[in-house]
Scaffold this motif. Structure first.
Motif, PDB file in Angstrom:
ATOM      1  N   GLY A 146       0.500   1.991   2.648  1.00 28.23           N
ATOM      2  CA  GLY A 146      -0.632   1.803   3.528  1.00 28.23           C
ATOM      3  C   GLY A 146      -1.809   1.157   2.816  1.00 28.23           C
ATOM      4  N   THR A 147      -2.738   0.653   3.611  1.00 25.84           N
ATOM      5  CA  THR A 147      -3.943   0.020   3.073  1.00 25.84           C
ATOM      6  C   THR A 147      -5.179   0.647   3.707  1.00 25.84           C
ATOM      7  OG1 THR A 147      -3.954  -1.697   4.779  1.00 25.84           O
ATOM      8  CG2 THR A 147      -2.741  -2.171   2.749  1.00 25.84           C
ATOM      9  N   GLY A 148      -6.342   0.316   3.136  1.00 32.41           N
ATOM     10  CA  GLY A 148      -7.592   0.819   3.683  1.00 32.41           C
ATOM     11  C   GLY A 148      -7.933   2.197   3.161  1.00 32.41           C
ATOM     12  N   PHE A 163       3.677  10.612  12.511  1.00 35.79           N
ATOM     13  CA  PHE A 163       2.772  10.914  11.396  1.00 35.79           C
ATOM     14  C   PHE A 163       2.731   9.730  10.436  1.00 35.79           C
ATOM     15  CE2 PHE A 163       2.310  12.037   6.959  1.00 35.79           C
ATOM     16  CZ  PHE A 163       1.155  12.802   6.948  1.00 35.79           C
ATOM     17  N   PHE A 164       1.527   9.411   9.960  1.00 35.48           N
ATOM     18  CA  PHE A 164       1.342   8.394   8.926  1.00 35.48           C
ATOM     19  C   PHE A 164       0.389   8.940   7.864  1.00 35.48           C
ATOM     20  CE2 PHE A 164       2.423   5.988  12.704  1.00 35.48           C
ATOM     21  CZ  PHE A 164       3.295   5.022  12.234  1.00 35.48           C
ATOM     22  N   GLY A 165       0.629   8.540   6.608  1.00 30.97           N
ATOM     23  CA  GLY A 165      -0.268   8.948   5.532  1.00 30.97           C
ATOM     24  C   GLY A 165      -0.305   7.905   4.439  1.00 30.97           C
ATOM     25  N   HIS A 166      -1.468   7.760   3.799  1.00 29.48           N
ATOM     26  CA  HIS A 166      -1.524   6.841   2.655  1.00 29.48           C
ATOM     27  C   HIS A 166      -2.711   7.128   1.768  1.00 29.48           C
ATOM     28  CE1 HIS A 166      -4.213   4.689   5.477  1.00 29.48           C
ATOM     29  NE2 HIS A 166      -4.774   4.171   4.404  1.00 29.48           N
ATOM     30  N   ASN A 167      -2.591   6.665   0.537  1.00 25.26           N
ATOM     31  CA  ASN A 167      -3.679   6.694  -0.425  1.00 25.26           C
ATOM     32  C   ASN A 167      -4.332   5.313  -0.450  1.00 25.26           C
ATOM     33  OD1 ASN A 167      -3.211   9.438  -1.802  1.00 25.26           O
ATOM     34  ND2 ASN A 167      -1.188   8.499  -1.906  1.00 25.26           N
ATOM     35  N   ASN A 185       4.583  -8.024  -8.835  1.00 23.88           N
ATOM     36  CA  ASN A 185       3.881  -8.651  -7.717  1.00 23.88           C
ATOM     37  C   ASN A 185       3.293  -7.567  -6.839  1.00 23.88           C
ATOM     38  OD1 ASN A 185       4.647 -11.702  -7.752  1.00 23.88           O
ATOM     39  ND2 ASN A 185       6.618 -10.668  -8.020  1.00 23.88           N
ATOM     40  N   SER A 186       2.089  -7.803  -6.337  1.00 28.19           N
ATOM     41  CA  SER A 186       1.505  -6.909  -5.342  1.00 28.19           C
ATOM     42  C   SER A 186       0.540  -7.716  -4.492  1.00 28.19           C
ATOM     43  CB  SER A 186       0.784  -5.728  -5.996  1.00 28.19           C
ATOM     44  OG  SER A 186      -0.399  -6.148  -6.640  1.00 28.19           O
ATOM     45  N   SER A 187       0.549  -7.451  -3.197  1.00 30.35           N
ATOM     46  CA  SER A 187      -0.386  -8.131  -2.308  1.00 30.35           C
ATOM     47  C   SER A 187      -0.505  -7.370  -1.005  1.00 30.35           C
ATOM     48  CB  SER A 187       0.061  -9.574  -2.031  1.00 30.35           C
ATOM     49  OG  SER A 187       1.279  -9.593  -1.320  1.00 30.35           O
ATOM     50  N   ILE A 188      -1.659  -7.474  -0.394  1.00 29.56           N
ATOM     51  CA  ILE A 188      -1.870  -6.909   0.937  1.00 29.56           C
ATOM     52  C   ILE A 188      -1.542  -8.009   1.945  1.00 29.56           C
ATOM     53  CG2 ILE A 188      -3.551  -5.984   2.553  1.00 29.56           C
ATOM     54  CD1 ILE A 188      -5.035  -4.833   0.107  1.00 29.56           C
ATOM     55  N   SER A 197      -1.477  -4.153   8.387  1.00 27.16           N
ATOM     56  CA  SER A 197      -1.327  -4.708   7.045  1.00 27.16           C
ATOM     57  C   SER A 197      -0.772  -3.637   6.119  1.00 27.16           C
ATOM     58  CB  SER A 197      -2.672  -5.204   6.506  1.00 27.16           C
ATOM     59  OG  SER A 197      -3.165  -6.270   7.279  1.00 27.16           O
ATOM     60  N   PHE A 198      -0.014  -4.082   5.111  1.00 27.76           N
ATOM     61  CA  PHE A 198       0.559  -3.170   4.134  1.00 27.76           C
ATOM     62  C   PHE A 198       0.323  -3.699   2.725  1.00 27.76           C
ATOM     63  CE2 PHE A 198       2.944  -2.420   7.993  1.00 27.76           C
ATOM     64  CZ  PHE A 198       3.115  -1.047   8.023  1.00 27.76           C
ATOM     65  N   LEU A 199       0.252  -2.772   1.780  1.00 29.82           N
ATOM     66  CA  LEU A 199       0.275  -3.129   0.367  1.00 29.82           C
ATOM     67  C   LEU A 199       1.729  -3.237  -0.052  1.00 29.82           C
ATOM     68  CD1 LEU A 199      -0.951  -3.461  -2.499  1.00 29.82           C
ATOM     69  CD2 LEU A 199      -0.811  -0.943  -2.706  1.00 29.82           C
ATOM     70  N   TRP A 200       2.149  -4.454  -0.371  1.00 27.21           N
ATOM     71  CA  TRP A 200       3.525  -4.687  -0.816  1.00 27.21           C
ATOM     72  C   TRP A 200       3.557  -4.762  -2.339  1.00 27.21           C
ATOM     73  CZ3 TRP A 200       7.825  -4.841   2.230  1.00 27.21           C
ATOM     74  CH2 TRP A 200       7.612  -4.891   3.613  1.00 27.21           C
ATOM     75  N   ILE A 201       4.560  -4.136  -2.923  1.00 26.17           N
ATOM     76  CA  ILE A 201       4.653  -4.103  -4.387  1.00 26.17           C
ATOM     77  C   ILE A 201       6.070  -4.411  -4.840  1.00 26.17           C
ATOM     78  CG2 ILE A 201       2.717  -2.494  -4.655  1.00 26.17           C
ATOM     79  CD1 ILE A 201       6.229  -1.204  -5.261  1.00 26.17           C
TER      80      ILE A 201
END
Length: 207
Positions: A146-148, A163-167, A185-188, A197-201
């Motif tokens: 997750g992002t934000g 349910f959703f959760g993120h740091n 590699n990492s990008s939103i 949007s997601f943080l991809w790693i």
């Protein structure tokens, strides 16, 4: 919370298994990151863990078609039933990804696409440590987070309760680093099939 998050998620995906695949089964963003995972695997075939495999389409299906040995894990009974039918060459286990156990160094790669976002924020760090342990030295983990602002949410989603959760992004990247995983590699990225949007790693375990 009226129920444990993992129970809400499993029950929700039981209810919307077919609707989810129809709505989100195709994504150019996901395919790009699947390609990164495929490029990291041994040419002769590798062993891959697909966390939150859903109905096995497209990730487990595509990997198995390329000759890789795929182990899929999902908490939803209905998703696992569909995965077994859709990808008979792969192996699937119904389990909570935070509870499932594998031996250290079991996999060349671990995939987690749109699945860790259903794990409570406090459990994501320990899960990343497990993923790092399951990887072989030099193995690769590709996934989305997750992002934000960090937090947790329960509400109506795709006609069911989810349910959703993120740091926060910085905290997620710190969890990865603390687990001995090196970011390649990492990008939103904004999704091409929904307003999210997601943080991809893409990270690798130290050899």
């Amino acid at each position: 919370m009226t129920s444990k998050p993992e129970h809400l998620v499993a029950a929700g995906y039981d209810e919307v298994a077919d609707a989810y695949l129809e709505r989100f089964g195709v994504s150019a963003v996901r395919q790009k990151w699947v390609g990164r995972l495929v490029d990291s695997l041994p040419a002769g075939g590798g062993r891959v863990l697909d966390l939150g495999c859903g109905a096995g389409i497209p990730v487990a299906r595509d990997l198995a078609a390329l000759g890789h040995a795929v182990m899929g894990v999902d908490g939803s009974t209905q998703q696992i039933l569909r995965a077994g039918r859709n990808v008979p060459l792969a192996t699937f286990i119904q389990a909570d990804m935070c509870d499932v156990q594998f031996e250290a160094g079991s996999f060349h790669a671990v995939a987690a696409f749109y699945s860790i976002t259903h794990v409570p924020a406090v459990q994501q760090g320990p899960l990343i440590l497990k993923i790092a342990r399951w990887l072989k030295p030099g193995g690769v983990f590709v996934g989305s987070f997750g992002t934000g602002a960090p937090g947790e949410w329960i509400g109506e989603w795709l006609g069911t309760t989810m349910f959703f959760g993120h740091n926060g992004e910085a905290e997620t990247l710190k969890y990865l680093s603390d687990a001995g995983l090196i970011v390649r590699n990492s990008s939103i990225e904004r999704q091409d099939n929904e307003e999210a949007s997601f943080l991809w790693i893409e990270v690798t375990k130290e050899a």
